[in-house]
Design a protein around this motif. Structure first.
Motif, PDB file in Angstrom:
ATOM      1  N   VAL A  34       0.840  -1.199   0.000  1.00 27.96           N
ATOM      2  CA  VAL A  34       0.000   0.000   0.000  1.00 27.96           C
ATOM      3  C   VAL A  34       0.876   1.249   0.000  1.00 27.96           C
ATOM      4  CG1 VAL A  34      -1.709   1.327   1.296  1.00 27.96           C
ATOM      5  CG2 VAL A  34      -1.966  -1.153   1.072  1.00 27.96           C
ATOM      6  N   ARG A  35       1.910   1.271   0.836  1.00 29.84           N
ATOM      7  CA  ARG A  35       2.808   2.434   0.898  1.00 29.84           C
ATOM      8  C   ARG A  35       3.448   2.687  -0.464  1.00 29.84           C
ATOM      9  NH1 ARG A  35       2.468   6.508   3.818  1.00 29.84           N
ATOM     10  NH2 ARG A  35       2.519   7.375   1.783  1.00 29.84           N
ATOM     11  N   SER A  36       3.881   1.622  -1.138  1.00 33.35           N
ATOM     12  CA  SER A  36       4.481   1.736  -2.464  1.00 33.35           C
ATOM     13  C   SER A  36       3.475   2.310  -3.466  1.00 33.35           C
ATOM     14  CB  SER A  36       4.978   0.363  -2.923  1.00 33.35           C
ATOM     15  OG  SER A  36       5.441   0.419  -4.239  1.00 33.35           O
ATOM     16  N   PHE A  37       2.235   1.864  -3.391  1.00 30.51           N
ATOM     17  CA  PHE A  37       1.175   2.351  -4.269  1.00 30.51           C
ATOM     18  C   PHE A  37       0.941   3.845  -4.050  1.00 30.51           C
ATOM     19  CE2 PHE A  37      -3.314   2.889  -5.496  1.00 30.51           C
ATOM     20  CZ  PHE A  37      -3.316   2.291  -6.747  1.00 30.51           C
ATOM     21  N   VAL A  38       0.874   4.250  -2.790  1.00 31.46           N
ATOM     22  CA  VAL A  38       0.677   5.665  -2.453  1.00 31.46           C
ATOM     23  C   VAL A  38       1.868   6.484  -2.934  1.00 31.46           C
ATOM     24  CG1 VAL A  38       0.469   7.324  -0.547  1.00 31.46           C
ATOM     25  CG2 VAL A  38      -0.850   5.195  -0.504  1.00 31.46           C
ATOM     26  N   ASP A  39       3.079   6.004  -2.666  1.00 29.39           N
ATOM     27  CA  ASP A  39       4.282   6.732  -3.060  1.00 29.39           C
ATOM     28  C   ASP A  39       4.409   6.896  -4.573  1.00 29.39           C
ATOM     29  OD1 ASP A  39       4.944   7.016  -0.393  1.00 29.39           O
ATOM     30  OD2 ASP A  39       6.441   5.395  -0.411  1.00 29.39           O
ATOM     31  N   ALA A  40       3.849   5.966  -5.345  1.00 28.68           N
ATOM     32  CA  ALA A  40       3.928   6.025  -6.809  1.00 28.68           C
ATOM     33  C   ALA A  40       2.878   6.950  -7.410  1.00 28.68           C
ATOM     34  CB  ALA A  40       3.779   4.617  -7.385  1.00 28.68           C
ATOM     35  N   THR A  41       2.065   7.565  -6.570  1.00 28.72           N
ATOM     36  CA  THR A  41       1.000   8.441  -7.058  1.00 28.72           C
ATOM     37  C   THR A  41       1.511   9.862  -7.228  1.00 28.72           C
ATOM     38  OG1 THR A  41      -0.646   7.081  -5.929  1.00 28.72           O
ATOM     39  CG2 THR A  41      -1.332   9.295  -6.566  1.00 28.72           C
ATOM     40  N   ASP A  42       1.259  10.446  -8.400  1.00 29.77           N
ATOM     41  CA  ASP A  42       1.592  11.839  -8.678  1.00 29.77           C
ATOM     42  C   ASP A  42       0.348  12.662  -8.358  1.00 29.77           C
ATOM     43  OD1 ASP A  42       2.269  14.335  -9.614  1.00 29.77           O
ATOM     44  OD2 ASP A  42       2.453  13.715 -11.712  1.00 29.77           O
ATOM     45  N   PHE A  43       0.307  13.227  -7.165  1.00 28.07           N
ATOM     46  CA  PHE A  43      -0.896  13.914  -6.701  1.00 28.07           C
ATOM     47  C   PHE A  43      -1.210  15.187  -7.490  1.00 28.07           C
ATOM     48  CE2 PHE A  43       0.041  11.123  -3.143  1.00 28.07           C
ATOM     49  CZ  PHE A  43      -1.211  10.577  -2.907  1.00 28.07           C
ATOM     50  N   ALA A  44      -0.289  15.668  -8.289  1.00 30.05           N
ATOM     51  CA  ALA A  44      -0.572  16.829  -9.139  1.00 30.05           C
ATOM     52  C   ALA A  44      -1.487  16.443 -10.301  1.00 30.05           C
ATOM     53  CB  ALA A  44       0.723  17.432  -9.671  1.00 30.05           C
ATOM     54  N   SER A  45      -1.443  15.169 -10.700  1.00 29.44           N
ATOM     55  CA  SER A  45      -2.247  14.738 -11.848  1.00 29.44           C
ATOM     56  C   SER A  45      -3.089  13.493 -11.562  1.00 29.44           C
ATOM     57  CB  SER A  45      -1.336  14.458 -13.047  1.00 29.44           C
ATOM     58  OG  SER A  45      -0.432  13.403 -12.740  1.00 29.44           O
ATOM     59  N   GLU A  46      -3.035  12.960 -10.341  1.00 27.39           N
ATOM     60  CA  GLU A  46      -3.771  11.750  -9.996  1.00 27.39           C
ATOM     61  C   GLU A  46      -4.450  11.911  -8.641  1.00 27.39           C
ATOM     62  OE1 GLU A  46      -1.017   8.349 -12.073  1.00 27.39           O
ATOM     63  OE2 GLU A  46      -0.307   9.172 -10.170  1.00 27.39           O
ATOM     64  N   THR A  47      -5.462  11.079  -8.403  1.00 27.99           N
ATOM     65  CA  THR A  47      -6.211  11.097  -7.155  1.00 27.99           C
ATOM     66  C   THR A  47      -6.293   9.679  -6.615  1.00 27.99           C
ATOM     67  OG1 THR A  47      -7.568  12.943  -7.931  1.00 27.99           O
ATOM     68  CG2 THR A  47      -8.468  11.629  -6.119  1.00 27.99           C
ATOM     69  N   LEU A  48      -6.157   9.527  -5.305  1.00 27.21           N
ATOM     70  CA  LEU A  48      -6.396   8.236  -4.677  1.00 27.21           C
ATOM     71  C   LEU A  48      -7.811   8.236  -4.109  1.00 27.21           C
ATOM     72  CD1 LEU A  48      -3.088   7.399  -2.795  1.00 27.21           C
ATOM     73  CD2 LEU A  48      -3.928   6.498  -4.967  1.00 27.21           C
ATOM     74  N   TYR A  49      -8.531   7.160  -4.377  1.00 30.41           N
ATOM     75  CA  TYR A  49      -9.907   7.004  -3.921  1.00 30.41           C
ATOM     76  C   TYR A  49      -9.981   5.713  -3.116  1.00 30.41           C
ATOM     77  CZ  TYR A  49     -15.002   6.423  -4.230  1.00 30.41           C
ATOM     78  OH  TYR A  49     -16.335   6.272  -3.940  1.00 30.41           O
ATOM     79  N   LEU A  50     -10.370   5.808  -1.860  1.00 32.65           N
ATOM     80  CA  LEU A  50     -10.479   4.643  -0.985  1.00 32.65           C
ATOM     81  C   LEU A  50     -11.941   4.238  -0.887  1.00 32.65           C
ATOM     82  CD1 LEU A  50      -9.244   2.628   1.049  1.00 32.65           C
ATOM     83  CD2 LEU A  50      -9.659   4.349   2.818  1.00 32.65           C
ATOM     84  N   GLU A  51     -12.211   2.970  -1.170  1.00 33.53           N
ATOM     85  CA  GLU A  51     -13.584   2.466  -1.103  1.00 33.53           C
ATOM     86  C   GLU A  51     -13.590   1.169  -0.309  1.00 33.53           C
ATOM     87  OE1 GLU A  51     -17.037   2.651  -4.183  1.00 33.53           O
ATOM     88  OE2 GLU A  51     -15.659   1.063  -4.790  1.00 33.53           O
TER      89      GLU A  51
END
Length: 142
Positions: free
Chosen positions: A12-29
């Motif tokens: 999960v940490r790796s997935f979060v770290d690989a996210t570019d928050f300037a152009s991507e959004t994380l959605y938790l469901e």
């Protein structure tokens, strides 16, 4: 974002770290599902003010122990390839069907869905739809 110290934390940490928050959004469901079934994410659709997901529910393999009366929580962290403003997103929805991932916005039996090798996004009216792919990570029972 904090990731609890539990099994699967590194993934999960790796997935979060690989996210570019300037152009991507994380959605938790989170979903509650009967223990003898599993959910497959078929698609994610979004617009500036809403997020919608669709899942296929299938029976777990016969050699996995389960009890029909038990329900478990499943948490899924989804990377949306668009920078959504959390203050603007005021609507969300999720549907669960049985069978395969061949329904939903922009999906036909030919285009399918399910676990593809990469996320395929396409314009769809004022929003966008993406088939489920490698840009999702899910947790198990909790």
């Amino acid at each position: 974002m904090t990731v609890a110290d539990v099994e699967g934390r590194a993934r999960v940490r790796s997935f979060v770290d690989a996210t570019d928050f300037a152009s991507e959004t994380l959605y938790l469901e989170t979903n509650r599902v009967e223990e003898c079934f599993e959910l497959t994410l078929c698609y994610v659709a979004w617009s500036p003010d809403s997020v919608e997901t669709d899942y296929a529910r299938t029976i777990r393999p016969y050699n996995e122990a389960c009890a029909v009366e038990n329900r478990v929580f499943e948490a899924r962290l989804i990377r949306i390839p668009a920078a959504l403003d959390e203050g603007e997103v005021n609507s969300h929805g999720s549907s669960i069907g049985s069978g395969t991932c061949n329904r939903g916005p922009g999906m036909t039996a030919e285009t399918g869905g399910g676990e593809s090798e990469s996320t395929a996004a396409e314009a769809s009216g004022s929003g966008t739809t993406a088939q489920a792919g490698t840009d999702t990570t899910s947790g198990g029972d909790s």
